[in-house]
Write a protein that holds these residues in place. Structure first.
Motif: not given
Ligand code: SF4
Lengths: 457, 195
Positions: A180-184, B168-183
């Motif tokens: 979230e911080a990176a997004r902002a 699907g929504p925008s996403k990333t798994a770039d932090i330790e392969q944890s899926l985060v929705i809303g990149a």
């Protein structure tokens, strides 16, 4: 440098090395599941390999067709023979329009060309917007993987980097909070940018269009806010027909991360109204790889990263130990083609297990090419003297059965009585991390003879 | 010789073995219930699918989407929903930074991978698909193809500057392969299948 000492450095931190190994294996397992979910997987791979072989065969024609079609749709196509020319073209485009702030989405080609430091030296602010790439950019490191650039970083590392550069709470490690911080932080960069640069996953000769795949949507934001879109691509990214995308898009994300498709698969044809699209076609050694029958197929790579995720050496040595923009099995084939003296150790790092060849969506015979490289490097005199001597002695022994038998007997009888220092020394690289197996009393020949005798009785 | 001619002449000087293009007419996977397959795929990548009998049900359906209810700035590309930001009147896409919710028609959906095809043909700022905090796409249920091969057979690529498969929504798994929705892009995606 050499792969082995860098890998040794990487495995020193055992828990971290094991974590790296397990994380990539997890991605590999997801790929397997995705591949197995499609009964036509092997047909897709065959089609992909054939399309690539055909494109290679007629590459000059397709490049011209691509330029024609892209120009018709309002794009401007540039040609660069090497990295320096590519960088100069990009800088020229930016300078002419007074651009000082550039946002980039993932492009392994610009890594290969070292575009970022070049632009920064020339006063351009460059921001990598893929989250993984931003993490390594802030850390001052190159990506360690072509699809997962920050795969070597733990969330504690990311937390520390973000604390320093983005002002997140000290010690924070929650991925949701950090993202979230990176997004902002990156939204502000997107809004402030005067130009966006993207890589290219596929370029379509038939329509003059580009395809870019991302999960974050960063490429799309980067080229939909500013007026200038620059796309950098290697000349091998071409495919003949739009219909061929059906094959490649189905293979790419499944092979890369096990997803059925990336969140965004964007097809760009010409600039958006009021904007500009510039496409830079880059050779940088690709033509000479194409000339070589043994290594030509390495140009078919669609940069999915599957060969890295499956490679037992890559998983245990980390991407940085390769010191190339593309690491792992495919990188170990491409890098020596550019600079054999610098990258001679990479084909040696391979265990020839062949797992990369099994997973490659475009059916590149990776481990065969790595073996071919070893012979080539030997002929170029780029293999260390003790390896060469060992090979010579080994080859002599295997060609002379009597010598083989004698050496076997002596080794079997003598080794157990030798002092440790004589057996485990710097020449015995195999024994560095492990014990030699116990030596049997009888050789295989003797056992075989004895058993046949016993059976006859 | 300039770089283009150099590259082309180097390539043409090389003799490569003849290789033909394969036929792409194959027995590609088709699904017994494509919309069920589509729905489960969208859900597996963090999106939501709602089935509507007709487009007239859209306002009521959106009234149940919390992000829509909370939205201050809304952009709409569908007749049934009235937005309060008119894309056609926006000169600079940067002005769209504060948009909370956007709803647009999707041309068709792909059962195989949960993707919806959208273009910027009738959209004056393509940035809207990516800059909005939340996105909803409205697709007629009869506009559903089984797989990507069928999808590319019906797209006329090149008629618009952008065509994109959104899954699907925008996403990333770039932090330790944890899926985060809303990149960077939308934090949520709702697909309304109509009909
Ligand atoms: S060589 Fe094959 S497996 Fe490796 S990155 Fe390229 S396409 Fe993927």
């Amino acid at each position: 440098m050499n792969h082995a000492p860098l890998a040794a450095e990487f495995v020193k931190d055992r828990p971290r090395a094991q974590w790296h190994d397990a994380t990539l294996w997890f991605v590999r397992a997801k790929r397997d599941k995705a591949a197995q979910s499609l009964p036509e997987w092997e047909t897709l791979r065959d089609c992909a390999a054939q399309i690539k072989a055909h494109t290679q065969y007629r590459l000059a024609d397709y490049l011209e067709q691509f330029e024609r079609e892209a120009t018709k749709r309002g794009a401007v196509v540039h040609w660069a023979r090497d990295a320096a020319e590519h960088n100069k073209i990009v800088l020229g485009l930016l300078r002419n329009r007074g651009v000082t702030k550039l946002v980039k989405s993932k492009s392994m080609l610009t890594e290969e060309c070292h575009l970022n430091p070049y632009l920064e030296r020339n006063g351009i602010e460059v921001v990598d917007t893929d989250l993984g790439e931003r993490i390594v950019q802030l850390a001052g490191e190159p990506p360690s993987h072509i699809v997962l650039p920050a795969i070597h970083k733990k969330k504690e590392d990311v937390g520390a980097i973000f604390h320093k550069f983005l002002g997140t709470d000290e010690g924070a490690t929650d991925p949701n909070y950090l993202a979230e911080a990176a997004r902002a932080h990156l939204r502000a960069k997107f809004v402030a940018a005067d130009a966006g640069l993207t890589g290219v996953n596929f370029a379509i000769a038939e329509t003059g269009g580009l395809v870019v795949c991302t999960n974050e949507g960063n490429a799309d934001l980067g080229v939909s806010l500013p007026k200038l879109h620059i796309a950098s691509m290697g000349i091998e990214k071409l495919i003949p027909r739009a219909a061929d995308l059906g094959v490649f898009i189905r293979l790419l994300a499944r092979s890369a991360t096990g997803q059925p498709i990336t969140a965004y698969t964007s097809h760009f044809h010409g600039p958006r109204p009021g904007g500009e699209l510039h496409i830079v076609l880059v050779d940088n050694g690709r033509t000479s790889i194409r000339a070589n029958e043994d290594f030509r197929r390495s140009l078919n790579c669609i940069r999915c990263g599957a060969c890295m995720n499956t490679c037992p050496v890559y998983r245990r040595s980390g991407g940085h130990s390769y010191e190339t923009s593309v690491p792992g099995p495919i990188g170990s084939i491409l890098a020596p083609a550019g600079d054999p003296a610098k990258f001679y150790s990479l084909p040696q790092a391979c265990s020839l297990c062949g797992s990369c060849t099994d997973v490659c969506p475009v059916k590149i015979d990776l481990h065969h090419q790595l073996l071919t490289w070893r012979g080539e490097l030997g002929r170029k005199g780029l293999i260390s003297w003790h390896k060469r001597l060992g090979m010579k002695l080994g080859s002599f022994m295997f060609r002379h059965p009597a010598v083989y038998r004698t050496v076997g007997t002596v080794a079997r009888k003598l080794t157990p009585w030798l002092p440790r220092s004589l057996v485990y020394n710097r020449f015995n690289t195999w024994g560095r991390q492990r014990e030699l197996p116990e030596f049997p009393a009888e050789s295989f020949r003797q056992q075989f003879k004895r058993r046949s005798r016993e059976q006859q009785r | 010789m300039n770089s283009k001619d150099r590259i082309l002449s180097d390539l043409r000087a090389q003799r490569l073995p003849v290789a033909e293009l394969p036929s792409l007419v194959q027995a590609w996977t088709r699904y017994e219930d494509p919309s069920a397959q589509f729905t489960s795929l969208v859900e597996s990548v963090g999106g939501r699918v709602a089935r509507l009998a007709s487009r007239g049900d859209l306002p009521a359906a959106l009234a149940e989407v919390p992000a829509f209810v909370a939205a201050q700035q809304i952009v709409s590309g569908v007749a049934e929903i009235v937005g309060n930001v008119d894309l056609a009147r926006v000169d600079d896409p940067h002005a769209l930074e504060m948009v909370d919710f956007a709803v647009f028609p999707g041309e068709f959906a792909v059962a195989e991978n949960g993707a919806v095809w959208v273009t910027d043909e009738r959209v004056s700022h393509r940035a809207i698909y990516f800059i909005t905090q939340h996105l909803a796409l409205v697709v007629p249920v009869d506009q559903m193809v089984h797989n990507l091969h069928e999808a590319y057979a019906r797209i006329a690529l090149g008629t618009s500057s952008l065509g994109v498969f959104i899954s699907g929504p925008s996403k990333t798994a770039d932090i330790e392969q944890s899926l985060v929705i809303g990149a960077h892009g939308p934090r949520s995606l709702t697909v309304f299948l109509v009909g």
